[in-house]
Every structure is written in structure tokens, then in C-alpha cells.
Write an enzyme that holds these catalytic residues in place. Structure first.
Site, mmCIF file in Angstrom:
data_model
loop_
_atom_site.group_PDB
_atom_site.id
_atom_site.type_symbol
_atom_site.label_atom_id
_atom_site.label_comp_id
_atom_site.label_asym_id
_atom_site.label_seq_id
_atom_site.Cartn_x
_atom_site.Cartn_y
_atom_site.Cartn_z
ATOM 1 N N HIS A 333 0.825 -1.211 0.000
ATOM 2 C CA HIS A 333 0.000 0.000 0.000
ATOM 3 C C HIS A 333 0.857 1.257 0.000
ATOM 4 C CE1 HIS A 333 -3.629 2.410 0.923
ATOM 5 N NE2 HIS A 333 -2.764 3.170 1.573
ATOM 6 N N GLU A 334 1.783 1.355 0.932
ATOM 7 C CA GLU A 334 2.570 2.590 1.035
ATOM 8 C C GLU A 334 3.458 2.798 -0.184
ATOM 9 O OE1 GLU A 334 1.489 4.516 3.058
ATOM 10 O OE2 GLU A 334 0.591 3.248 4.587
ATOM 11 N N HIS A 337 1.648 4.340 -3.103
ATOM 12 C CA HIS A 337 1.522 5.799 -3.021
ATOM 13 C C HIS A 337 2.617 6.531 -3.792
ATOM 14 C CE1 HIS A 337 -1.842 6.893 -0.551
ATOM 15 N NE2 HIS A 337 -1.509 6.071 0.420
ATOM 16 N N GLU A 356 -5.777 7.948 -2.068
ATOM 17 C CA GLU A 356 -6.090 6.734 -1.317
ATOM 18 C C GLU A 356 -6.911 5.716 -2.091
ATOM 19 O OE1 GLU A 356 -4.326 6.344 1.047
ATOM 20 O OE2 GLU A 356 -3.864 8.304 1.899
ATOM 21 N N TYR A 408 -10.721 5.145 0.770
ATOM 22 C CA TYR A 408 -9.865 3.979 0.543
ATOM 23 C C TYR A 408 -10.632 2.861 -0.164
ATOM 24 C CZ TYR A 408 -6.330 5.963 3.728
ATOM 25 O OH TYR A 408 -5.379 6.750 4.321
#
Length: 542
Positions: A333-334, A337, A356, A408
Site C-alpha cells: 500500500h505505502e 503511493h 487513497e 480507501y
């Protein structure tokens, strides 16, 4: 990152204080406006570069130093706004070797120049400051600095300030609307025996002969101010390279062995993401994972990692399907980004779904790359359980206000739905790739996203975007029996809504275009119970 973490803890039953920006606010304060709005004191100049030089006194929990702010004058002005939280002290602001006059109002510092700055000129101020940044109680759910210790009792310090504001720890134009065009340098002096890891490339360290060593980092790319960070610990550095991309991991000394094995997942992730979204956008700054005393944050080229080397989300599966335990949620996930949020950035945090929603969608994409389409759709359908439909995804503009945490899962499910509306995977992936490349390292709005996908798909998707982003409801499919036939329609808040749906009837899949108006369903059944809409590919109510 912050929003999904809070929501998932609620999913798993931890009912504690909400993050600062998660609780709905109907009345906004002057401080909200100062932090979130764009006025002449902000729009009259464009930041070119930050050069931060500070010392962190861990025992006193204090920062002292300065930030050189280089900017281009966009409109003639005698006054600009630079932000620094109220609890931090301004020591002086220097321009052309002279101290400037300034006035503070809450977090805003209004700086007065002796003569008007001329449009087109490049200027620089040095902003000296000091103080003790707000200590986060539960980072990254709230913002601020984190003081902790590793298992050997050595200090472990990190910063997380998304939504809260980068101005909680250094003077900055604290708005997503303006990133430093030519990057930043981050020079941080810390007690000897510790390292500081920040964004970009490591330039070297210098013993200051006063018990401190300064660690120098350089970012060449534009960067969100909330992404600029410090990480202080007794770090071990692990270096790797994958197909020409530098991979660097800074982990606690005790975790080196497990980190070397665990972070091998980064390589297939990079292969997947680069095939779908384009080349890693910050190759010149490298890719790093940095172990932190909080769960995670998308700090550009220095991604914060605190998932304890577990699969899933702290060992749990947000989708509750089992698929989420096949990968490390925080790593995927990070890192997602880096493309969505760090490279493509929303102008106002009211549009944070651009960060998100797309990034949670990267989890579905990674699942498909690694485990196939069917498991990816299982994961996507599982995420539906995390949508609360409490508030619109898009928040209030100009007041530093995000929308619902649904940005999200609901944002990701919107994109998954659009893929199946388009119904052409080659076209869909080409569109997503082109979107990532077209707006690479740019600041955009929701309208930019809608206009792009409308143009590239050749379909008016605006009503679909609006229904999912601007309302608390999702399209509801209604089927009724009338005159011995079945009729079908969408019930939506958005007028003139039109979207196809796949219906399975007696084992046969039928693709049907549906509007807000009742229409006869041309299928070989008269029983509503035999009609089963595809609720994995389309996020709908039925």
C-alpha cells in the site's frame, strides 16, 4: 495512509479516539481556513526548493535550526504566508542579510518585505526556528513526532504529519497545491551513534565535534511537504538493486536478517506496478523502506514501514477473505503511493481519494499480478465490507478537510467497477498506464481525473464518478416483475445515471445496460430469484 489504519482498527474492534481529520466537522475555524485555503499571500509565490538544516535534541525533545525557502514570485507582492505551528518559536526571518518583519496568526506567519517583490524574480528567505514539535499519541492516526526505543534501549524517533501538517515541525508553505519544483535538502544533526534517514539520496555525514553527527540527504524531485521526514535510530543499511532501480532498506539492527528475507517482496511488486503504472516515478531519488515505530506512511523515496515483518495488516486481513494474508499490506500500500499521492497529488486534501482510492486499488492490482484475476476479485469484494457510506468521499475544499475514510475501499471499488464498465482489459490497463504517465509529478483535481477517463474511454463516466464520490449511497439495482416479464433499473442520487451490469441467469452471463428508467429485461427467465448480478466486478447494492 492514516485514514485506512484508523478504519481497519475499528473493523478489528479497537474503539479508541478518532484521528484529527476523521471526525466530521460542520463548523470550520479561522485556523482551518488559514491552513487549507489559497489566498494571495500563498498564491503570489511558487516554492522552488527547501533546504532544511536542523539539530534534534532527543533528550529535550527539541528541534533548532533553519529552513532556506527559495521561491519564484508569481504576482507582485509585499507579503507572503509561511506556516509554523503555534507552539514552535520563530527566532528570525532573514532576507538579503536583513531581518524581516512578520506577524503570527495561529499557525500562519505573514512575512512583510520592505519593498514589493517583483513578478518573475527568484527570491530566498532563511527562516530560523526552534521548539518542541507536538508528540503524536498514536501515530499515524494523529500527527506529530514519535519518540520510542529499540529493543537495545537506543532512541528511535520518527515523524508522521499527513493531514496534521508539515508545519508542525518545520516552517513551510503547508499546502498540497505547491511542491518545491526542484526538490529539497534535509540535513539533520543527531546524537553520535545514531543515524538520520530522510528522503532522497544520502550525500554523506559529518561529525560536528559536539556530540552530534549531521546526516545530509538530497531530493531532486518535487515532493509533498507532508512526505518530508526524519527517521532517527541505530539503523543498519541494506542495499539492493532490481533491474537498475536502487532499493535501500534501513532497519533496526536486531531485524536485519528478517528484513533481508521479507523485503524480497519489493521486487515482484516493482515489476507489477511498473508494468501497470509506468516506471517508478522517483528513480533519481531511489526507493527506500525505513523501519519506523509507527505502522506506516507514504514518505516519498523513504517509505515508512512498521508492520513487524508480517503478512497482511499486522497479521490481519483487511478483506477478511484470506487473500490479504498473501502479501505485506504496508509494503504494497505505502509503496503504491509513490505513483498515487506522491507522484500524482491532489491540489486540496478534500480530493484525497485521488491518493487513497487509487492506492488501495494497487493492492487489487498486485493481488492480480501475483495470484490471478479470481483472487483479486475475491479481495476486492472483501473490501466492500469496509465501506461505511457515512459521508461523501470528497470533503470540503479550502479548510484542510478530508472526506470520508471510505476514500480507501470505496475509491478502489469505484475503479474496479470502471474497469468492468469499460469491459476491455487491454484498453483499461492502457488508460491507467497513460493516466499515471500523463500526470506524473503533477498536482490535479477530481475534475482532472474525470475528464481524463471520459476522454480516454469515449464514455461519459461523470455520473458514475459523481454517484460514488459525492453521495453516501451506491447504485442500487432494482428488478421487478411486471406483466409476466422482468424489468430493471438503477436507483441513484445522481440524475441520468447509466451503467452496465453483468447478470448471471441459470449459469449464463448476460451484460445489460441499465438506466434510471424501468426497461424490460430480455432474458430467458421470469423469476427474479434466478437473476444474480456480479457483485465482485461491480460495487452495487442489490
Amino acid at each position: 495512509m492514516k485514514r485506512i489504519i484508523l478504519f481497519s482498527f475499528l473493523v478489528f474492534g479497537v474503539h479508541t479516539a478518532f484521528a484529527q481529520l476523521t471526525v466530521a466537522k460542520e463548523i470550520f475555524t479561522r485556523r482551518d481556513t488559514l491552513q487549507g485555503s489559497l489566498r494571495p499571500e500563498r498564491t503570489s509565490f511558487d516554492v522552488q526548493r527547501y533546504d532544511l538544516n536542523i539539530k534534534v535534541d532527543i533528550d529535550k525533545k527539541n528541534i533548532v535550526g533553519y529552513n532556506d525557502i527559495t521561491f519564484k514570485v508569481v504576482e507582485n507582492t509585499s507579503k507572503i504566508q509561511i506556516d509554523l505551528f503555534e507552539n514552535m518559536q520563530i527566532d528570525s526571518i532573514v532576507y538579503n542579510n536583513k531581518k524581516l518583519q512578520f506577524k503570527r496568526e495561529l499557525l500562519a506567519t505573514f512575512i512583510q518585505f520592505p519593498t514589493p517583490l517583483q513578478k518573475g524574480n527568484q527570491e530566498k528567505i532563511r527562516f530560523y526556528y526552534s521548539g518542541s514539535p507536538v508528540v503524536a499519541k498514536r501515530a499515524p492516526w494523529d500527527g506529530g513526532i514519535v519518540y520510542s526505543q529499540d529493543t537495545n534501549g537506543k532512541p528511535w524517533v520518527a515523524m508522521a504529519c499527513q493531514g496534521f501538517g508539515a508545519s508542525c515541525w518545520f516552517p513551510v508553505k503547508d499546502s498540497q497545491s505547491d511542491e518545491p519544483d526542484f526538490g529539497a535538502s534535509i540535513k539533520v544533526a543527531v546524537p553520535n551513534g545514531l543515524k538520520n534517514v530522510s528522503n532522497g539520496r544520502f550525500l554523506g555525514s559529518e561529525d560536528l565535534n559536539n556530540g552530534y553527527t549531521r546526516w545530509d540527504w538530497e531530493v531532486k524531485s518535487p515532493i509533498n511537504t507532508y512526505d518530508i521526514t526524519i527517521n532517527i535510530a541505530d539503523y543498519v543499511h541494506i542495499h539492493d538493486n532490481h533491474k537498475g532501480l536502487d532499493l535501500d532498506y534501513y532497519v533496526l539492527r536486531a531485524n536485519e536478517a528478517k528484513a533481508r528475507k521479507h523485503f524480497e517482496e519489493v521486487k515482484p511488486m516493482m515489476d507489477c506496478f511498473q508494468s501497470k503504472f509506468g516506471e517508478y516515478p522517483f528513480k533519481e531519488d531511489g526507493y527506500k523502506l525505513v523501519e519506523t515505530p509507527y505502522l506506516g506512511m507514504e514518505h516519498q523515496s523513504a517509505v515508512a514501514y512498521g508492520n513487524n515483518y508480517l503478512q497482511g495488516y499486522l497479521g490481519n486481513d483487511l478483506s477478511r477473505t484470506g487473500v490479504g494474508l498473501l502479501f505485506d499490506y504496508i509494503t504494497i500500500h505505502e509503496s503504491g503511493h509513490e505513483w498515487f499521492g506522491n507522484s500524482i497529488t491532489s491540489k486540496d486534501i478534500a480530493d484525497m481519494w485521488i491518493h487513497e482510492g487509487f492506492t488501495q486499488y494497487t493492492e487489487i492490482v498486485f493481488a492480480e499480478c501475483q495470484f490471478g484475476y479470481e483472487k483479486a476479485m475475491v479481495y476486492a469484494k472483501g473490501l466492500q465490507n469496509n465501506v461505511s457510506n457515512d459521508r461523501p468521499i470528497i470533503g470540503h475544499y479550502g479548510v484542510n478537510k478530508e472526506g470520508s475514510g471510505d476514500m480507501y475501499p470505496k475509491g478502489a471499488l469505484l475503479l474496479n467497477t470502471l474497469r468492468h464498465v469499460i469491459n476491455n482489459d487491454a484498453k483499461w490497463w492502457a488508460m491507467v498506464f497513460k493516466y499515471s504517465e500523463t500526470y506524473k509529478k503533477q498536482i490535479i483535481t477530481t475534475q482532472t481525473v474525470i475528464d481524463f477517463f471520459n476522454k480516454e474511454s469515449g464514455i461519459n463516466l461523470t455520473p458514475i464518478f459523481n454517484q460514488y464520490l459525492r453521495y453516501t449511497t451506491i447504485p442500487e439495482l432494482e428488478i421487478r416483475k411486471k406483466d409476466k416479464a422482468l424489468e430493471i433499473r438503477w436507483k441513484t442520487d445522481e440524475a441520468n445515471f447509466e451503467m452496465p451490469i453483468v447478470l448471471e441467469i441459470k449459469g449464463v452471463k448476460n451484460r445489460v445496460n441499465v438506466t434510471n428508467n424501468w426497461k424490460k429485461l430480455e432474458v430467458k427467465t421470469k423469476s427474479i430469484s434466478e437473476v444474480h448480478p456480479d457483485k465482485s466486478a461491480f460495487y452495487i447494492k442489490y
